[in-house]
Scaffold this motif. Sequence first.
Motif, PDB file in Angstrom:
ATOM      1  N   ARG A 303       0.984  -1.089  -0.085  1.00  0.00           N
ATOM      2  CA  ARG A 303       0.082  -0.047  -0.009  1.00  0.00           C
ATOM      3  C   ARG A 303       0.799   1.168   0.052  1.00  0.00           C
ATOM      4  N   LEU A 304       0.280   2.452  -0.040  1.00  0.00           N
ATOM      5  CA  LEU A 304       0.844   3.621   0.152  1.00  0.00           C
ATOM      6  C   LEU A 304       0.875   3.968   1.554  1.00  0.00           C
ATOM      7  N   PRO A 305       2.003   4.666   1.848  1.00  0.00           N
ATOM      8  CA  PRO A 305       2.047   5.404   3.290  1.00  0.00           C
ATOM      9  C   PRO A 305       1.151   6.318   3.498  1.00  0.00           C
ATOM     10  N   THR A 306       0.504   6.610   4.725  1.00  0.00           N
ATOM     11  CA  THR A 306      -0.394   7.749   5.009  1.00  0.00           C
ATOM     12  C   THR A 306       0.696   8.924   5.218  1.00  0.00           C
ATOM     13  N   GLU A 307       0.366  10.120   5.434  1.00  0.00           N
ATOM     14  CA  GLU A 307       1.139  11.097   5.581  1.00  0.00           C
ATOM     15  C   GLU A 307       1.939  11.003   6.886  1.00  0.00           C
ATOM     16  N   GLU A 308       1.181  10.650   7.849  1.00  0.00           N
ATOM     17  CA  GLU A 308       1.822  10.453   9.120  1.00  0.00           C
ATOM     18  C   GLU A 308       2.905   9.604   9.044  1.00  0.00           C
ATOM     19  N   GLU A 309       2.518   8.470   8.433  1.00  0.00           N
ATOM     20  CA  GLU A 309       3.582   7.344   8.312  1.00  0.00           C
ATOM     21  C   GLU A 309       4.984   7.983   7.590  1.00  0.00           C
ATOM     22  N   TRP A 310       4.746   8.674   6.478  1.00  0.00           N
ATOM     23  CA  TRP A 310       5.679   9.297   5.723  1.00  0.00           C
ATOM     24  C   TRP A 310       6.547  10.317   6.733  1.00  0.00           C
ATOM     25  N   GLU A 311       6.055  11.082   7.200  1.00  0.00           N
ATOM     26  CA  GLU A 311       6.568  12.084   8.149  1.00  0.00           C
ATOM     27  C   GLU A 311       7.496  11.475   9.146  1.00  0.00           C
ATOM     28  N   VAL A 312       6.942  10.626   9.751  1.00  0.00           N
ATOM     29  CA  VAL A 312       7.699  10.017  10.876  1.00  0.00           C
ATOM     30  C   VAL A 312       8.948   9.092  10.265  1.00  0.00           C
ATOM     31  N   ALA A 313       8.672   8.407   9.153  1.00  0.00           N
ATOM     32  CA  ALA A 313       9.808   7.707   8.614  1.00  0.00           C
ATOM     33  C   ALA A 313      10.648   8.597   7.939  1.00  0.00           C
ATOM     34  N   SER A 314      10.520   9.910   7.513  1.00  0.00           N
ATOM     35  CA  SER A 314      11.180  10.676   6.582  1.00  0.00           C
ATOM     36  C   SER A 314      12.781  10.884   7.250  1.00  0.00           C
ATOM     37  N   PRO A 315      13.200  10.655   8.277  1.00  0.00           N
ATOM     38  CA  PRO A 315      14.699  10.873   8.587  1.00  0.00           C
ATOM     39  C   PRO A 315      15.463   9.726   7.886  1.00  0.00           C
ATOM     40  N   GLU A 316      14.866   8.629   7.619  1.00  0.00           N
ATOM     41  CA  GLU A 316      15.352   7.018   7.447  1.00  0.00           C
ATOM     42  C   GLU A 316      15.197   6.874   6.004  1.00  0.00           C
ATOM     43  N   ILE A 317      14.658   7.467   5.134  1.00  0.00           N
ATOM     44  CA  ILE A 317      14.407   7.316   3.846  1.00  0.00           C
ATOM     45  C   ILE A 317      14.857   7.994   2.877  1.00  0.00           C
ATOM     46  N   LYS A 318      15.158   7.777   1.737  1.00  0.00           N
ATOM     47  CA  LYS A 318      15.704   8.804   0.865  1.00  0.00           C
ATOM     48  C   LYS A 318      14.752   9.358   0.085  1.00  0.00           C
ATOM     49  N   TRP A 319      14.419  10.467   0.323  1.00  0.00           N
ATOM     50  CA  TRP A 319      13.729  11.270  -0.563  1.00  0.00           C
ATOM     51  C   TRP A 319      14.119  12.591  -1.099  1.00  0.00           C
ATOM     52  N   GLY A 320      13.202  13.203  -2.026  1.00  0.00           N
ATOM     53  CA  GLY A 320      13.331  14.506  -2.523  1.00  0.00           C
ATOM     54  C   GLY A 320      13.476  14.561  -4.155  1.00  0.00           C
TER      55      GLY A 320
END
Length: 392
Positions: A303-320
């Motif tokens: 599934r896709l992440p919720t925006e809450e999940e995304w923000e909490v995980a953001s320091p550990e994922i490669k985004w941008g």
Amino acid sequence: MQEKAAKVNQEIIKKFISIRAHSEHICKPLEIEDYVVQPVVDVSPPKWHLGHTTWFFETFILKPHDKNYKVFNEQYDFVFNSYYESVGARVVRTDRGNLSRPSVTDVYHYRTYVDQHMETFLKSNPLCSEVIELLELGLNHEQQHQELLFSDIKYILGHNPLFPVYSPAAVLDEYTDLSSEFIEIAPGIYEIGYQGEGFCFDNELGRHKVYLERFEIAKYPVTNRQYLEFIADGGYTDFKFWHSEGWEWVKENAAQSPLYWHYIDQKWMNYTLAGLKDINLNEPVCHINFYEAAAFASWKGMRLPTEEEWEVASPEIKWGERWEWTNSAYLPYPGFEKAAGAIGEYNGKFMVSQMVLRGASVATPKGHSRATYRNFFHPRHQWQFMGIRLVK
Ligand SMILES: [Fe+2]
């Protein structure tokens, strides 16, 4: 004290000049005809973006706060107001591309005029906090339109049968050899939303607690290689992966690939700002709408992440590199408040029927986004630099 205020103003002026110049830099490779067309309602002519961002400073800073300011052209309110009901009547959105006047030259004169008055005004001491906030908003607004300029220029050129090159040097991607690693996030209570001294949009405010169940999130976004497997496996021909609305969209548009993909001589090609190219398999897939992102995730059994999940995980994922569709509807955070006046129309009135995207993209100006940034679009939109991140 005065010295400090003067220094602050100098920094603001430097930032103002540099951001304003960047919009014009983006348009440098364009031919004059490219500035004017509007192939679909969502794509505004580059000329309009250049005028509208200028109008923003004129309307919200110079007119109300600079008593010496004389409006460049009274009729520009009608031409360059985007959606501000409080400011008055405006040209209907679908007609933006029907206006051969003001000319591109006129629009550049308008920019120079407003920039000169802004610089003179900003040099006056001291600036009140209201003006500083409006200026920050105006500059962030201009940066949002810089990304729109890239998206809209790509749409204009990419829907021309000649596939014109915007710039041979326009290679916007960096990723290679992406792994399929997932990162586990423990269940618990987390906080999301903006906190700090710097700029943020009003929709990020209202930091609040959320409870998350355990989940695993992909470290990298989905690549073209993975997306090709979905296409090859009949992803676009099997209703069971799709939302009802998504399946209607597939049928109505005979969709079979991301926007800008073309099947030529037995292989998929991709229109990029550097022209028509072979698909780069290691690039994150781009120009995907929410329906496609959700269908891909469903095909993967994820599934896709919720925006809450995304923000909490953001320091550990490669985004941008891509704006990432989330499974969250665009809604106000607890305690959300609209600003008084026209500026209150900036975000709040769009909180219906849209999905949140998180991250940033290769077209986002450097320093413009952050982990709490909430972008939003209708589920059908593909023309932004949008991609997919999976959760299981
Ligand atoms: Fe705008």
